[in-house]
Design an enzyme around this catalytic site. Structure first.
Site, PDB file in Angstrom:
ATOM      1  N   SER A 198      40.294  32.516  80.273  1.00  0.00           N
ATOM      2  CA  SER A 198      39.417  31.870  80.831  1.00  0.00           C
ATOM      3  C   SER A 198      40.048  30.253  80.425  1.00  0.00           C
ATOM      4  O   SER A 198      39.628  29.391  81.502  1.00  0.00           O
ATOM      5  CB  SER A 198      38.070  31.919  79.741  1.00  0.00           C
ATOM      6  OG  SER A 198      37.734  33.383  79.820  1.00  0.00           O
TER       7      SER A 198
ATOM      8  N   HIS B  31      38.927  40.629  81.544  1.00  0.00           N
ATOM      9  CA  HIS B  31      37.838  41.292  80.861  1.00  0.00           C
ATOM     10  C   HIS B  31      37.367  42.448  81.661  1.00  0.00           C
ATOM     11  O   HIS B  31      37.038  43.426  80.986  1.00  0.00           O
ATOM     12  CB  HIS B  31      36.778  40.222  80.814  1.00  0.00           C
ATOM     13  CG  HIS B  31      37.099  38.751  80.205  1.00  0.00           C
ATOM     14  ND1 HIS B  31      37.209  37.825  80.892  1.00  0.00           N
ATOM     15  CD2 HIS B  31      37.010  38.540  78.989  1.00  0.00           C
ATOM     16  CE1 HIS B  31      37.436  36.793  80.135  1.00  0.00           C
ATOM     17  NE2 HIS B  31      37.585  37.381  78.995  1.00  0.00           N
TER      18      HIS B  31
HETATM   19  P1  AMP Z   1      37.723  36.077  75.542  1.00  0.00           P
HETATM   20  O1  AMP Z   1      36.490  35.939  76.364  1.00  0.00           O
HETATM   21  O2  AMP Z   1      38.907  35.147  75.868  1.00  0.00           O
HETATM   22  O3  AMP Z   1      37.281  36.048  73.892  1.00  0.00           O
HETATM   23  O4  AMP Z   1      38.391  37.760  75.585  1.00  0.00           O
HETATM   24  C1  AMP Z   1      37.739  38.749  75.590  1.00  0.00           C
HETATM   25  C2  AMP Z   1      38.463  40.013  75.414  1.00  0.00           C
HETATM   26  O5  AMP Z   1      39.073  40.198  76.567  1.00  0.00           O
HETATM   27  C3  AMP Z   1      39.373  40.090  74.124  1.00  0.00           C
HETATM   28  O6  AMP Z   1      39.466  41.511  73.803  1.00  0.00           O
HETATM   29  C4  AMP Z   1      40.669  39.549  74.844  1.00  0.00           C
HETATM   30  O7  AMP Z   1      41.784  40.143  74.317  1.00  0.00           O
HETATM   31  C5  AMP Z   1      40.404  40.299  76.392  1.00  0.00           C
HETATM   32  N1  AMP Z   1      41.260  39.522  77.286  1.00  0.00           N
HETATM   33  C6  AMP Z   1      41.334  38.164  77.436  1.00  0.00           C
HETATM   34  N2  AMP Z   1      42.117  38.005  78.605  1.00  0.00           N
HETATM   35  C7  AMP Z   1      42.895  39.137  78.884  1.00  0.00           C
HETATM   36  C8  AMP Z   1      44.035  39.515  79.626  1.00  0.00           C
HETATM   37  N3  AMP Z   1      44.403  38.717  80.576  1.00  0.00           N
HETATM   38  N4  AMP Z   1      44.232  40.910  79.816  1.00  0.00           N
HETATM   39  C9  AMP Z   1      43.636  42.031  79.002  1.00  0.00           C
HETATM   40  N5  AMP Z   1      42.567  41.593  78.181  1.00  0.00           N
HETATM   41  C10 AMP Z   1      42.370  40.115  78.096  1.00  0.00           C
END
Ligand code: AMP
Length: 272
Positions: A177, A28
């Site tokens: 997460s 993130h």
């Molecule tokens: P989330 O909180 O899981 O909905 O993710 C929020 C944003 O963070 C989304 O655009 C995800 O694709 C990005 N994201 C989550 N994990 C990663 C990671 N390991 N590397 C890069 N971006 C991530």
């Protein structure tokens, strides 16, 4: 938030948006750093979006820690955290959804039929609330990226979409997460997801062009882990997300695997 966005825009300030569901990790924070290259003020939204969870999924148990998130976001250079209440986002009178067709029915859409409708709805709402010039998403969620790009084009959103690379742990596991649900033993098993993607990459590099053979090799590797239950392993065209018959051009190798409680996803793009 809208008033703030109007004020910023009236001063010519460029707004960057990083949508998240919180419980932040380095993945993130890398999006915030990407956003900073393109915008003056970075808004991170933290909202565990109920409409993108299925009825038997982990909405209730999804990890949450606002104070920790706020501190991390600040250190990464985030200027504003948008942290709305559920009832403000989806009041009792709520009736409107945004739906991208076709590319939401494959891969994750098969086992999560309402997921992308929830994603596009919340992202559309965030775009209208935060009024960003630029929004950054992670390649980790490859299908989500495609679906959002489609929505932005189809609905004429005047927003630049930036895709940031997947950030991984030292052993290759994509940060998520949901990794926090893994027991130490399952955490050790989970590295097989990345290893199987790397094996597919190696096979293609060495000339293998039979998609069935590559998928079977990946499947066999993953099935060696006692807690792994495969949802899908697919090799698809990056433009259409359709299965490839012949391995050519730019392909997305994507998988979703349950390791104990969490369902984890990962992917790589390979140029054949
Ligand atoms: P989330 O909180 O899981 O909905 O993710 C929020 C944003 O963070 C989304 O655009 C995800 O694709 C990005 N994201 C989550 N994990 C990663 C990671 N390991 N590397 C890069 N971006 C991530």
């Amino acid at each position: 938030m809208q008033e703030q966005a109007n004020l910023l825009r009236s001063r010519g300030t460029r707004i960057g948006l990083v949508p998240t569901m919180g419980y932040l990790h380095e993945g993130h924070l890398s999006l915030v750093r990407e956003a900073k290259k393109k915008a003056d003020i970075i808004v991170m939204s933290i909202f565990v979006n109920p409409t993108q969870f299925g009825p038997n999924e982990d909405f209730k148990n999804y990890p949450r820690d606002f104070d920790r998130d706020a501190a991390l976001a600040k250190t990464a250079g985030c200027d504003i955290i948008f942290y709305p209440d559920h009832c403000e986002v989806y009041p009792a009178s709520y009736l409107t959804y945004v739906e991208v067709e076709k590319i939401t029915r494959v891969l994750c859409g098969l086992s999560r039929p309402t997921h992308f409708r929830g994603v596009t709805t919340i992202v559309a709402k965030l775009f209208n609330i935060v009024k960003p010039h630029v929004a950054v998403f992670g390649q980790k969620d490859a299908q989500q990226v495609m679906v959002i790009k489609r929505m932005v084009t189809d609905l004429n959103y005047d927003i630049e979409i930036i895709i940031a690379p997947t950030i991984r742990e030292k052993d290759g596991l994509a940060m998520s997460s949901r990794n926090s649900y893994l027991s130490p033993d399952q955490r050790a098993q989970a590295v097989v997801l990345y290893q199987s993607l790397m094996e597919a990459n190696r096979m293609i590099d060495e000339g293998e062009r039979d998609i069935g053979i590559i998928k079977n090799t990946m499947r066999a590797m993953i099935e060696q882990q006692p807690d792994a239950v495969i949802d899908y392993i697919e090799i698809v065209d990056t433009a259409t997300l359709e299965s490839q018959r012949k391995l050519t051009g730019e392909v997305l190798i994507a998988l979703a695997v349950k390791i104990g409680k969490p369902r984890l996803i990962d992917n790589i793009i390979v140029h054949v």
